[in-house]
Design a protein around this motif. Structure first.
Motif, mmCIF file in Angstrom:
data_model
loop_
_atom_site.group_PDB
_atom_site.id
_atom_site.type_symbol
_atom_site.label_atom_id
_atom_site.label_comp_id
_atom_site.label_asym_id
_atom_site.label_seq_id
_atom_site.Cartn_x
_atom_site.Cartn_y
_atom_site.Cartn_z
ATOM 1 N N ALA A 1 0.850 -1.188 0.000
ATOM 2 C CA ALA A 1 0.000 0.000 0.000
ATOM 3 C C ALA A 1 0.883 1.234 0.000
ATOM 4 O O ALA A 1 1.930 1.255 0.651
ATOM 5 N N LEU A 2 0.471 2.241 -0.739
ATOM 6 C CA LEU A 2 1.185 3.506 -0.794
ATOM 7 C C LEU A 2 0.423 4.541 0.011
ATOM 8 O O LEU A 2 -0.809 4.611 -0.060
ATOM 9 N N LEU A 3 1.155 5.338 0.775
ATOM 10 C CA LEU A 3 0.534 6.370 1.584
ATOM 11 C C LEU A 3 0.844 7.746 1.009
ATOM 12 O O LEU A 3 2.003 8.034 0.664
ATOM 13 N N LEU A 4 -0.169 8.567 0.907
ATOM 14 C CA LEU A 4 0.012 9.964 0.554
ATOM 15 C C LEU A 4 0.217 10.762 1.835
ATOM 16 O O LEU A 4 -0.145 10.300 2.923
ATOM 17 N N ASN A 5 0.789 11.955 1.707
ATOM 18 C CA ASN A 5 0.925 12.788 2.900
ATOM 19 C C ASN A 5 -0.281 13.709 3.036
ATOM 20 O O ASN A 5 -1.221 13.650 2.232
ATOM 21 N N ASP A 6 -0.266 14.567 4.046
ATOM 22 C CA ASP A 6 -1.436 15.393 4.314
ATOM 23 C C ASP A 6 -1.644 16.500 3.284
ATOM 24 O O ASP A 6 -2.653 17.193 3.309
ATOM 25 N N ARG A 7 -0.700 16.653 2.347
ATOM 26 C CA ARG A 7 -0.866 17.596 1.240
ATOM 27 C C ARG A 7 -1.286 16.901 -0.043
ATOM 28 O O ARG A 7 -1.405 17.535 -1.090
ATOM 29 N N GLY A 8 -1.459 15.572 0.033
ATOM 30 C CA GLY A 8 -1.905 14.823 -1.121
ATOM 31 C C GLY A 8 -0.799 14.330 -2.028
ATOM 32 O O GLY A 8 -1.078 13.747 -3.083
ATOM 33 N N TYR A 9 0.455 14.529 -1.619
ATOM 34 C CA TYR A 9 1.580 14.041 -2.409
ATOM 35 C C TYR A 9 2.009 12.653 -1.925
ATOM 36 O O TYR A 9 1.730 12.254 -0.791
ATOM 37 N N LEU A 10 2.704 11.945 -2.782
ATOM 38 C CA LEU A 10 3.177 10.611 -2.455
ATOM 39 C C LEU A 10 4.197 10.669 -1.327
ATOM 40 O O LEU A 10 5.094 11.519 -1.333
ATOM 41 N N ALA A 11 4.054 9.779 -0.351
ATOM 42 C CA ALA A 11 5.031 9.689 0.744
ATOM 43 C C ALA A 11 5.848 8.401 0.590
ATOM 44 O O ALA A 11 6.942 8.409 0.039
ATOM 45 N N GLU A 12 5.293 7.270 1.028
ATOM 46 C CA GLU A 12 6.051 6.018 1.029
ATOM 47 C C GLU A 12 5.103 4.837 1.073
ATOM 48 O O GLU A 12 3.885 4.998 1.142
ATOM 49 N N GLY A 13 5.682 3.635 1.028
ATOM 50 C CA GLY A 13 4.902 2.434 1.240
ATOM 51 C C GLY A 13 4.809 2.135 2.726
ATOM 52 O O GLY A 13 5.291 2.898 3.564
ATOM 53 N N THR A 14 4.206 1.014 3.071
ATOM 54 C CA THR A 14 4.053 0.686 4.488
ATOM 55 C C THR A 14 5.388 0.357 5.135
ATOM 56 O O THR A 14 5.556 0.530 6.346
ATOM 57 N N ALA A 15 6.338 -0.110 4.346
ATOM 58 C CA ALA A 15 7.660 -0.434 4.885
ATOM 59 C C ALA A 15 8.727 -0.259 3.813
ATOM 60 O O ALA A 15 9.701 -1.000 3.774
ATOM 61 N N CYS A 16 8.539 0.722 2.941
ATOM 62 C CA CYS A 16 9.464 0.901 1.828
ATOM 63 C C CYS A 16 9.378 2.327 1.295
ATOM 64 O O CYS A 16 8.418 3.048 1.554
ATOM 65 N N ASN A 17 10.409 2.708 0.551
ATOM 66 C CA ASN A 17 10.416 3.980 -0.158
ATOM 67 C C ASN A 17 10.031 3.757 -1.616
ATOM 68 O O ASN A 17 10.106 2.638 -2.131
ATOM 69 N N VAL A 18 9.629 4.825 -2.284
ATOM 70 C CA VAL A 18 9.103 4.742 -3.644
ATOM 71 C C VAL A 18 9.963 5.583 -4.584
ATOM 72 O O VAL A 18 10.343 6.709 -4.253
ATOM 73 N N PHE A 19 10.244 5.026 -5.764
ATOM 74 C CA PHE A 19 10.954 5.729 -6.830
ATOM 75 C C PHE A 19 10.146 5.607 -8.117
ATOM 76 O O PHE A 19 9.455 4.610 -8.341
ATOM 77 N N LEU A 20 10.268 6.606 -8.983
ATOM 78 C CA LEU A 20 9.679 6.497 -10.310
ATOM 79 C C LEU A 20 10.708 6.944 -11.335
ATOM 80 O O LEU A 20 11.639 7.701 -11.034
ATOM 81 N N VAL A 21 10.533 6.454 -12.556
ATOM 82 C CA VAL A 21 11.435 6.771 -13.658
ATOM 83 C C VAL A 21 10.614 7.354 -14.792
ATOM 84 O O VAL A 21 9.598 6.771 -15.195
ATOM 85 N N ASP A 22 11.053 8.509 -15.306
ATOM 86 C CA ASP A 22 10.358 9.120 -16.433
ATOM 87 C C ASP A 22 11.332 10.015 -17.190
ATOM 88 O O ASP A 22 12.086 10.780 -16.578
ATOM 89 N N SER A 23 11.326 9.870 -18.501
ATOM 90 C CA SER A 23 12.194 10.677 -19.375
ATOM 91 C C SER A 23 13.654 10.613 -18.939
ATOM 92 O O SER A 23 14.375 11.622 -18.969
ATOM 93 N N GLY A 24 14.063 9.434 -18.504
ATOM 94 C CA GLY A 24 15.448 9.239 -18.116
ATOM 95 C C GLY A 24 15.807 9.767 -16.747
ATOM 96 O O GLY A 24 16.962 9.659 -16.320
ATOM 97 N N LYS A 25 14.844 10.351 -16.043
ATOM 98 C CA LYS A 25 15.099 10.903 -14.715
ATOM 99 C C LYS A 25 14.524 9.992 -13.638
ATOM 100 O O LYS A 25 13.511 9.342 -13.825
ATOM 101 N N LEU A 26 15.202 10.003 -12.496
ATOM 102 C CA LEU A 26 14.772 9.232 -11.334
ATOM 103 C C LEU A 26 14.255 10.212 -10.291
ATOM 104 O O LEU A 26 14.913 11.199 -9.978
ATOM 105 N N ALA A 27 13.060 9.960 -9.761
ATOM 106 C CA ALA A 27 12.485 10.845 -8.749
ATOM 107 C C ALA A 27 11.994 10.022 -7.564
ATOM 108 O O ALA A 27 11.518 8.887 -7.732
ATOM 109 N N THR A 28 12.116 10.589 -6.376
ATOM 110 C CA THR A 28 11.628 9.948 -5.161
ATOM 111 C C THR A 28 11.146 11.031 -4.210
ATOM 112 O O THR A 28 11.688 12.144 -4.208
#
Length: 288
Positions: free
Chosen positions: A172-199
């Motif tokens: 499960a992924l948790l959003l923060n109180d501003r509605g942005y992505l925070a983390e999983g229940t026991a993990c961090n999240v990364f995404l890849v787009d246009s050759g860039k890595l974001a977390t």
């Protein structure tokens, strides 16, 4: 779970491990924990995990009470006693037993507990298809309190994990109180787009994961553009690929969220590159 555990300075059979009903970890969730992974009997980046624990112990006022424990030796003693080489190890520290009036001065000694478990063979199979996740209805505060402390107060994460299980998802992924992505229940999240890595940045409400830090190191070494910032859920859903990181799951491809495929719906090339680089890093640092 292995048969022998460490409790307050001694190795004991797990069925004999007992703590007080007045332990502040039980009464108030007042404590810390770390989960580490052993490869061929060697724990990856144990010093970083213990440093994070020490920072948390300082915040919680437990540092002085932990000086009599050699936590590194205790972890390896548990692995050796159970003849474990590929394992996950959980180290738990609480303020110990005290009066049920929320007064730390009544807790003379901490509780220190360590248990180990063989790594599940199902984990290796999961890398082939990646994890599927749901977005939890539970929100993570934008700034964890106290900041950066991996405390025993894990109710939100446990509830979110239960949501995932009910939905037939892996995480499960948790959003923060501003509605942005925070983390999983026991993990961090990364995404890849246009050759860039974001977390998500630490200011997004995430814990500073040891594996997260290792992946950021590797990405920069591979000359990938890395951004630690606010990440929106729509951005994640439109990403070319995504992955999750933790000490136990390492670099796990994230292939679907709320039933919607991420990218092709299969583990991506960048995820595999970083997963392979992480395994090489583990080998260099542990000799596994």
């Amino acid at each position: 779970m292995a048969d022998i555990v460490f409790l307050n300075g001694a190795l004991v059979p797990k069925q004999d491990a007992r703590i007080s009903a007045f332990d502040y970890g039980f009464l108030y969730g007042y404590g810390l924990f770390e989960t580490v992974r052993a490869y061929s009997g060697r724990v990856f980046r144990l010093e970083q995990h213990l440093t994070r624990l020490a920072r948390g112990a300082e915040v919680l006022g437990l540092s002085a009470k932990l000086t009599s424990f050699d936590l590194k030796k205790a972890i390896y003693d548990v692995l050796e006693a159970n003849h474990l080489s590929e394992a996950r190890v959980r180290l738990t520290v609480s303020a110990g037993a005290g009066e049920p009036i929320a007064d730390l001065d009544t807790c003379p000694a901490p509780t220190v507990f360590i248990a180990a478990q063989q790594i599940s063979p199902q984990l290796q199979r999961a890398y082939q298809n990646g994890y599927k996740a749901v977005v939890s209805r539970w929100r993570q505060p934008g700034q964890p309190s106290p900041a950066g402390v991996k405390s025993l107060n894990y109710l939100r994460n446990v509830l979110a994990k239960a949501e995932a299980k009910k939905a037939g998802a892996d995480e499960a992924l948790l959003l923060n109180d501003r509605g942005y992505l925070a983390e999983g229940t026991a993990c961090n999240v990364f995404l890849v787009d246009s050759g860039k890595l974001a977390t998500p940045s630490l200011e997004s409400g995430v814990l500073p994961g040891v594996t997260r830090d290792a992946v950021l190191e590797m990405a920069r070494r591979l000359q990938l553009r890395v951004e630690e910032r606010e990440v929106s859920l729509p951005e994640l859903l439109k990403a070319q690929e995504a992955f999750l990181t933790s000490a136990v799951i390492e670099v796990m491809p994230l292939t679907a969220v709320n039933g919607k495929a991420i990218g092709s719906g299969r583990p991506g090339a960048r995820s595999k590159e970083l997963s392979d680089a992480f395994r090489e890093l583990v080998t260099r640092e542990t000799g596994a």
